[in-house]
Design an enzyme around this catalytic site. Structure first.
Site, short mmCIF file in Angstrom:
data_model
loop_
_atom_site.label_atom_id
_atom_site.label_comp_id
_atom_site.label_asym_id
_atom_site.label_seq_id
_atom_site.Cartn_x
_atom_site.Cartn_y
_atom_site.Cartn_z
N LYS A 197 -13.19 16.25 4.72
CA LYS A 197 -14.44 16.83 4.22
C LYS A 197 -14.27 18.31 3.88
O LYS A 197 -15.07 18.87 3.13
CB LYS A 197 -15.50 16.70 5.32
N ASP B 122 -0.28 7.95 5.69
CA ASP B 122 0.22 6.57 5.69
C ASP B 122 -0.08 5.87 7.01
O ASP B 122 0.16 6.42 8.08
CB ASP B 122 1.74 6.58 5.44
N ASP B 123 -0.58 4.64 6.90
CA ASP B 123 -0.87 3.84 8.09
C ASP B 123 -1.77 4.61 9.06
O ASP B 123 -1.37 4.94 10.19
CB ASP B 123 0.45 3.52 8.83
N LYS C 30 5.96 -7.73 1.11
CA LYS C 30 7.09 -7.36 1.96
C LYS C 30 7.68 -8.59 2.65
O LYS C 30 8.90 -8.72 2.76
CB LYS C 30 6.63 -6.34 3.00
N LYS D 227 0.81 -1.22 0.00
CA LYS D 227 0.00 0.00 0.00
C LYS D 227 0.85 1.27 0.00
O LYS D 227 0.60 2.19 -0.78
CB LYS D 227 -0.91 0.02 1.24
N THR D 228 1.84 1.31 0.88
CA THR D 228 2.65 2.52 0.97
C THR D 228 3.45 2.73 -0.31
O THR D 228 3.53 3.86 -0.83
CB THR D 228 3.59 2.43 2.20
N1 LIG Z 1 4.05 -3.51 -7.69
C1 LIG Z 1 4.40 -3.22 -6.44
N2 LIG Z 1 3.55 -2.56 -5.63
C2 LIG Z 1 3.86 -2.28 -4.36
N3 LIG Z 1 5.05 -2.62 -3.80
C3 LIG Z 1 5.94 -3.27 -4.55
C4 LIG Z 1 5.65 -3.60 -5.88
N4 LIG Z 1 6.71 -4.26 -6.36
C5 LIG Z 1 7.60 -4.34 -5.37
N5 LIG Z 1 7.18 -3.73 -4.29
C6 LIG Z 1 7.89 -3.68 -3.02
O1 LIG Z 1 7.08 -4.33 -2.05
C7 LIG Z 1 7.19 -3.69 -0.79
C8 LIG Z 1 5.82 -3.32 -0.32
O2 LIG Z 1 5.91 -2.84 0.97
P1 LIG Z 1 5.02 -1.66 1.52
O3 LIG Z 1 5.74 -1.04 2.66
O4 LIG Z 1 4.54 -0.78 0.44
O5 LIG Z 1 3.80 -2.50 2.05
P2 LIG Z 1 2.60 -1.94 2.96
O6 LIG Z 1 1.34 -2.58 2.48
O7 LIG Z 1 2.64 -0.46 3.05
O8 LIG Z 1 2.99 -2.58 4.35
P3 LIG Z 1 2.47 -2.15 5.81
O9 LIG Z 1 1.09 -2.69 5.92
O10 LIG Z 1 3.42 -2.87 6.73
O11 LIG Z 1 2.56 -0.67 5.88
C9 LIG Z 1 8.08 -2.47 -0.99
O12 LIG Z 1 9.38 -2.79 -0.53
C10 LIG Z 1 8.09 -2.26 -2.48
O13 LIG Z 1 9.35 -1.75 -2.93
N1 LIG Z 2 -32.03 20.87 -3.60
C1 LIG Z 2 -30.84 20.69 -3.05
N2 LIG Z 2 -30.74 20.58 -1.71
C2 LIG Z 2 -29.56 20.41 -1.13
N3 LIG Z 2 -28.40 20.31 -1.80
C3 LIG Z 2 -28.42 20.42 -3.13
C4 LIG Z 2 -29.63 20.60 -3.80
N4 LIG Z 2 -29.35 20.67 -5.10
C5 LIG Z 2 -28.03 20.52 -5.24
N5 LIG Z 2 -27.45 20.36 -4.06
C6 LIG Z 2 -26.03 20.16 -3.84
O1 LIG Z 2 -25.88 18.90 -3.18
C7 LIG Z 2 -24.82 18.94 -2.25
C8 LIG Z 2 -25.36 18.54 -0.91
O2 LIG Z 2 -24.30 18.42 -0.04
P1 LIG Z 2 -24.36 18.81 1.51
O3 LIG Z 2 -22.96 19.12 1.95
O4 LIG Z 2 -25.39 19.83 1.72
O5 LIG Z 2 -24.84 17.45 2.12
P2 LIG Z 2 -24.90 17.07 3.66
O6 LIG Z 2 -26.15 16.31 3.86
O7 LIG Z 2 -24.65 18.29 4.47
O8 LIG Z 2 -23.66 16.11 3.75
P3 LIG Z 2 -22.87 15.65 5.06
O9 LIG Z 2 -23.75 14.65 5.72
O10 LIG Z 2 -21.64 15.03 4.52
O11 LIG Z 2 -22.62 16.88 5.87
C9 LIG Z 2 -24.28 20.35 -2.28
O12 LIG Z 2 -23.12 20.38 -3.08
C10 LIG Z 2 -25.37 21.17 -2.95
O13 LIG Z 2 -24.81 22.25 -3.71
MG LIG Z 3 2.73 0.83 4.73
MG LIG Z 4 -23.24 18.68 5.96
#
Ligand SMILES: Nc1ncnc2c1ncn2[C@@H]1O[C@H](COP(=O)(O)OP(=O)(O)OP(=O)(O)O)[C@@H](O)[C@H]1O
Ligand SMILES: Nc1ncnc2c1ncn2[C@@H]1O[C@H](COP(=O)(O)OP(=O)(O)OP(=O)(O)O)[C@@H](O)[C@H]1O
Ligand SMILES: [Mg+2]
Ligand SMILES: [Mg+2]
Ligand SMILES: Nc1ncnc2c1ncn2[C@@H]1O[C@H](COP(=O)(O)OP(=O)(O)OP(=O)(O)O)[C@@H](O)[C@H]1O
Ligand SMILES: Nc1ncnc2c1ncn2[C@@H]1O[C@H](COP(=O)(O)OP(=O)(O)OP(=O)(O)O)[C@@H](O)[C@H]1O
Ligand SMILES: Nc1ncnc2c1ncn2[C@@H]1O[C@H](COP(=O)(O)OP(=O)(O)OP(=O)(O)O)[C@@H](O)[C@H]1O
Ligand SMILES: Nc1ncnc2c1ncn2[C@@H]1O[C@H](COP(=O)(O)OP(=O)(O)OP(=O)(O)O)[C@@H](O)[C@H]1O
Ligand SMILES: [Mg+2]
Ligand SMILES: [Mg+2]
Ligand SMILES: [Mg+2]
Ligand SMILES: [Mg+2]
Lengths: 268, 268, 268, 268, 268, 268
Positions: free
Chosen positions: F152, F124-125, F224, F70-71
């Site tokens: 958010k 990360d992590d 890894k 992942k990292t």
């Molecule tokens: N295609 C690939 N994608 C990701 N990593 C790769 C790939 N090929 C080789 N690697 C090697 O594999 C290792 C992956 O380790 P990495 O630290 O990214 O794992 P991680 O999921 O982040 O682990 P952790 O959960 O412990 O954080 C690295 O040393 C990286 O260089």
């Molecule tokens: N009739 C409408 N009522 C409300 N929002 C609308 C409407 N039409 C379009 N939108 C758009 O929809 C989006 C609604 O997002 P909003 O942040 O208000 O949701 P929320 O319920 O507050 O979300 P959260 O639970 O993550 O806070 C906004 O980008 C707004 O511009």
């Molecule tokens: Mg990692």
């Molecule tokens: Mg909201």
């Protein structure tokens, strides 16, 4: 808090061989196959770290019941590695310090280790470093998080490090996720009859005829308790016999030995 | 916090024989086989520490119901050892102190002990040192960790130490893992009829004819409660009779004795 | 924290007889056998402490439902003992103080008591001193530990002390282990019909014919509630009749009395 | 902390009649028998305190669902008592203060009350004073302990005090043990159809024909919600009609009233 | 702590229309009947507050799933009310502040509002203001208590205020008792197929033939996720197509749209 | 506390490409379809952010078992985006800091990112940033709330940002509600036999004949661990063979490889 603690630390960490030797109060004797096997494998990890290209950080956990020989084993690996930097991190030197001071001490050892091309850091009795207690359970999450990060953090380029941990609470470390953070884990067991016999032979305080009986009774006993038990028995039922026994003039009375064993077993 | 606390401690710890004597308010009398057995074994540990080569640290726990004689026993061992350094660590002298101050006091006693070639440290009422309460349960993990480390930490080379703990909450100490940290544990029981009789004979406040009846009723009674009960009964039903009884002129009225026993038993 | 608190305390504790009198707002009247019995036994403990040789510390707990007369009983014992030092430790004088300040206050009273050859300390409403609340449950472990140590700590040589505790939460104190720390415990009950009748007769506010009916309805009522109820009833259904009743010109209307009883019972 | 808080309090408490009046935003109207009964009984307690000899402290709890009229009732009693000192302690004036500051404020009001020969202290919304929340549950034990002590502490000789508490979380107060600390408790209920009808008649915003239908739908509604609902309905479905309605020119459209009722009920 | 925090707050709150506009990033379009109905009812509450005699404080909660349009709705009401004081209280502007600082900020907004004859305060994402997390659960009781008091506290005479809250954790607020503190609650739902279709038509990025298929797949989707999804799909499977699509030269590939939908749905 | 922490932060964040490269210690090789697919989709999100009109904030979570890549994947996306601002937030650089300091560091990175027209922030992590531990469970709610708000909060007008999170504790993040805060989530799996084979071929340390056997045994192994295992095996059973193997002169002994695999698997 932590930052202050970090600054206050005096680099009291010099060569620690002396320190490590004290971890083997009763020396190292042959006590069975499993202990030998672990020792050999661990020395291969030392080798891997020495010549490593792709894995600059190797971590290894020794787990097993209380007194089974984990600390003595780790110290032995540290001594035999002949790495320029070998340190043991133990709760003994940090009694009463705050979590953040302990944390700072631990980080400091790693930072020092990163300055050496080859280094070994021993985290002794990890559950004690974590201030673990089964009730709750409680433990220091600050130290736990620190260890988890340190066990994953790469040393600077060109530096290689071996981390050895010991614990008698492997179940707890597993539930923390710390076990997974180690590359390998070895189980250090209590003695089997055979191993106990070897240790008793080396001590030479029993009559030839008693040694098998005694060894059998010691099946499943941790190394450290065995040494305590022998010394208790050596006093004799009325006291005063230990000198005669250690000088070889007398042998331990097998009945008194079983009495003492009874006292000790009742506590386990 | 802890470090400050450490510095503030005035080494008020001189010879403590006086102190130890106060732990045996009613003296030491013969009260049955088990108490004698424990006393003998504990004195062997004293001997072991005195001549020890391989085990510079010996630890022993006395556990049993409230009032069974643990503290008096530990004090007696300390007095009879004639070691140059014998100290009792008790919650009484640390009322109201913070956890870290208590911790510092405890550490201080051990540090002082390490300066003596032979020493005994008594950890009296460990559950009270730990501020244990069954509800929760709650206790001081700081002190608990400190004790666990101190019970395992070796004294400097050439110094030998015996640590004696007492507790009436052995189940709690077991779940903490503190029991395992002791080399041996002895159970100090309540009195049996036979033991109670011996104590009553020594006190000589009952009629010959009443003594067996009284002793039987006291089966399973802790030593300390027995002494309290006798003194209550000695007042007489209408008060004022105690002087006559202790001077031997009168004996305790067996009926009033049973009345008092009823009052006391209802609380157990 | 605690140490500072200890120094800040002004020894505002002089003679407290006045204080103790206020604990008996409605005086002490004959209210049944059990109350009399406890009073007598407690006075024997006072005697025991006065002449004691072997038990310089005697401790006694009065437990029972809210309002049953525990505090008034303890105060009465204190007053009648005529000991030079008699103090009541109550949550009323420590409202809002921190745990450690309360703790320091309590310790201070004991330290003062130790200076007197004979002393009585009353720990009134222990659950309130401990800041106990059933939800959780929560309470101050600092104060709880302090009490447990103080209840066991011997006064200096030559000084004798009687400690009387009161509580209406005996189950809670038992689970803390505080009950066991007392030498004896007495249960102070609510009133029986017979006892209630005696109290009503002493008050003389009912018609002869009504007194039995009223007393029966008061079976199982705590003393303090009885006094409150009578005063409520004395106002009359439309108010204004209390003067006539207390001066003896009128009697309480039995129907209105039952109305008031209904209001009060619904809350129990 | 608490002591500092105590000193910082400026005696901002003068005559509070104005304050009390604001607690009756919609006035006091006849709304059924139960409300009248409670009012009468509470006024008898006022009388009892005024003439009291043996009970200088009377405490009374008004409990009931949110909006049922508890605060308005308590304020009314305070106003009608014509006692020289009447204060309301409410969370509104203590937003964001620490526990110990709130505690100090509360204590201050009682101390002030003790200076007046006759006084009433209203503890409004006790669960809010205690910062109660059902999750956990959580609450301030510091304030809870303070209240329990204050509800039991006698005023100085010659001073009489009536304490009125209100709460809509009587179950919580019971589990704290605070209910038991009150001498009497009255349940203030929601409206019955009959009571609702009386209130609607007083408001005079419905058609004669609609008033019974409306009142029936309002069975079990708390007083305060009723007033909010009527005002919502008075806007009309398209807005703008409220002036006409309050001036009596128009009446509330019964259909729109039921729409609004639907919106409000969904939240209960 | 709180008092200091209160003083440190700089009245950085001027006209916030700009602020409110940013809450409607994708504007306001017709998206179905329920949204329209809530809008209308909320505007009636605005009217009620404007002309109110008897209810100077009206409170209204908008609850519904994440992204359903609650914040945009509340902002719209605030803008259209044309009240002189309209403020939004949001966790965004208080990141990392202590509980008491947040509390002080919230109180400050209300105090400012009380100075205006007509005002609207929006408590956006109440669960976030309360630092709520389901594990435990944990939340700030200090802020929770503050809100409960503010939702009940009347503004000064002659001032009227409308409080609008939004939340996507209505169950949590209910268990706190905060829901009950609001006069009315409206549920803001996810889109139905019909509503989704209206939004897609307004966006005009799909082929006529695809629009029904797409709308059906969007049944039960929150508004905000819909906008994110459309933008993802507009990139095309190989990237680079978004400009063509928004300029109207191309339409979104319906298959790629379903791929993106799959990615997004897996997270719900 | 937080505010101080914010000021103390030295903007130590310059170009971080170097930093990102260290996250790919073993480079990036072809290891199967799923990894390739995720990489492609993530690069489309990069594109979306670059050209975005309506969604200035895009957030994406990579979750999967420990060591699955992942990292390295997140770092690769950051590097290939060629955005002017790419930062990784990792627990490694914040060991031992207080919650509020960590919080301030995280906020600082986002504030810096908002100054760049295009930016990527890698969390990360996340479980480590939150100081998560399964026992309890425990974690920092302060940091958790901060992340939920930052995930958010819109960047200022004209600025676009992509946030990539990684975690191996997706269940925990889900129960916090943090998963829902991300626009999309991708699962990064362990290796399948086929993928493992590709990696082994690239390494070229096995005999042609052994490679299939080895790959099969590696089914379900995280990337890894595979690299660690190969390096262990390369030492040989007696040590000293690694140079010959990496230079191509020898191949890994398949039996020793299986021995090492056994050691490593026992810990999973
Ligand atoms: N295609 C690939 N994608 C990701 N990593 C790769 C790939 N090929 C080789 N690697 C090697 O594999 C290792 C992956 O380790 P990495 O630290 O990214 O794992 P991680 O999921 O982040 O682990 P952790 O959960 O412990 O954080 C690295 O040393 C990286 O260089
Ligand atoms: N009739 C409408 N009522 C409300 N929002 C609308 C409407 N039409 C379009 N939108 C758009 O929809 C989006 C609604 O997002 P909003 O942040 O208000 O949701 P929320 O319920 O507050 O979300 P959260 O639970 O993550 O806070 C906004 O980008 C707004 O511009
Ligand atoms: Mg990692
Ligand atoms: Mg909201
Ligand atoms: N082959 C051996 N391996 C390990 N220890 C040995 C060996 N031979 C003798 N010993 C002795 O056995 C004792 C082992 O005790 P050690 O402290 O290492 O146990 P431990 O497992 O660390 O105990 P604990 O769980 O209490 O920390 C030491 O005194 C050591 O000198
Ligand atoms: N043989 C004996 N052993 C121990 N105590 C004895 C003996 N004979 C008499 N005693 C008296 O019995 C009493 C025992 O009380 P002690 O305080 O030692 O009990 P304890 O078990 O420590 O109680 P607690 O559990 O309350 O700490 C002492 O007063 C002591 O003088
Ligand atoms: N014989 C008696 N014993 C005790 N109290 C009596 C007696 N006769 C009259 N009283 C009166 O009864 C009342 C008992 O109240 P007291 O405060 O002692 O009860 P309590 O059990 O301490 O209550 P609480 O549990 O609330 O602390 C006092 O007012 C006291 O004057
Ligand atoms: N007879 C009455 N008794 C009480 N309140 C009345 C009466 N007649 C009218 N009212 C009005 O009813 C309202 C009752 O609201 P009040 O705040 O007292 O309720 P509450 O029970 O304290 O609510 P909460 O539980 O929210 O604190 C007040 O506005 C009051 O003016
Ligand atoms: Mg060890
Ligand atoms: Mg003892
Ligand atoms: Mg009392
Ligand atoms: Mg109210």
């Amino acid at each position: 808090d932590f930052l202050n603690a970090l600054h206050e630390i005096i680099p009291a960490f010099g060569a620690s061989t002396d320190n490590l030797e004290r971890c083997r109060l009763n020396g190292i004797v042959d006590c069975g196959e499993r202990h030998k096997h672990i020792h050999k494998r661990a020395m291969l990890l030392v080798e891997q770290v020495r010549v490593s290209k792709g894995s600059p950080l190797v971590t290894c956990l020794l787990e097993g019941p209380s007194g089974s020989g984990k600390t003595a084993m780790a110290a032995t690996i540290g001594i035999e590695s002949e790495f320029p930097y070998v340190k043991i991190i133990s709760a003994e030197t940090m009694i009463g310090l705050s979590e953040s001071s302990k944390c700072a001490q631990i980080v400091k050892v790693f930072e020092d280790a990163y300055k050496s091309q080859l280094s070994i850091v021993i985290l002794d009795d990890i559950e004690r470093l974590l201030e673990y207690v089964a009730i709750g359970p409680r433990f220091s999450n600050l130290i736990s998080q620190t260890l988890m990060v340190l066990l994953k953090r790469l040393p600077p380029k060109g530096k290689n490090i071996l981390v050895i941990g010991t614990t008698s609470e492997v179940g707890f470390l597993e539930s923390l996720g710390i076990c997974d953070a180690f590359s390998v884990t070895y189980h250090v067991p209590t003695l089997q009859t055979e191993g106990a016999k070897k240790v008793l032979e080396a001590l030479d305080v029993f009559d030839e005829d008693d040694i098998d009986t005694a060894a059998e009774a010691l099946n499943n006993m941790p190394l450290k308790k065995l040494y305590m038990l022998v010394e208790m028995a050596a006093q004799g039922a009325e006291g005063g016999s230990s000198e005669a026994i250690y000088s070889g003039r007398e042998k331990i009375d097998i009945n008194h030995f079983f009495d003492c064993l009874g006292d000790i077993i009742s506590v386990r």
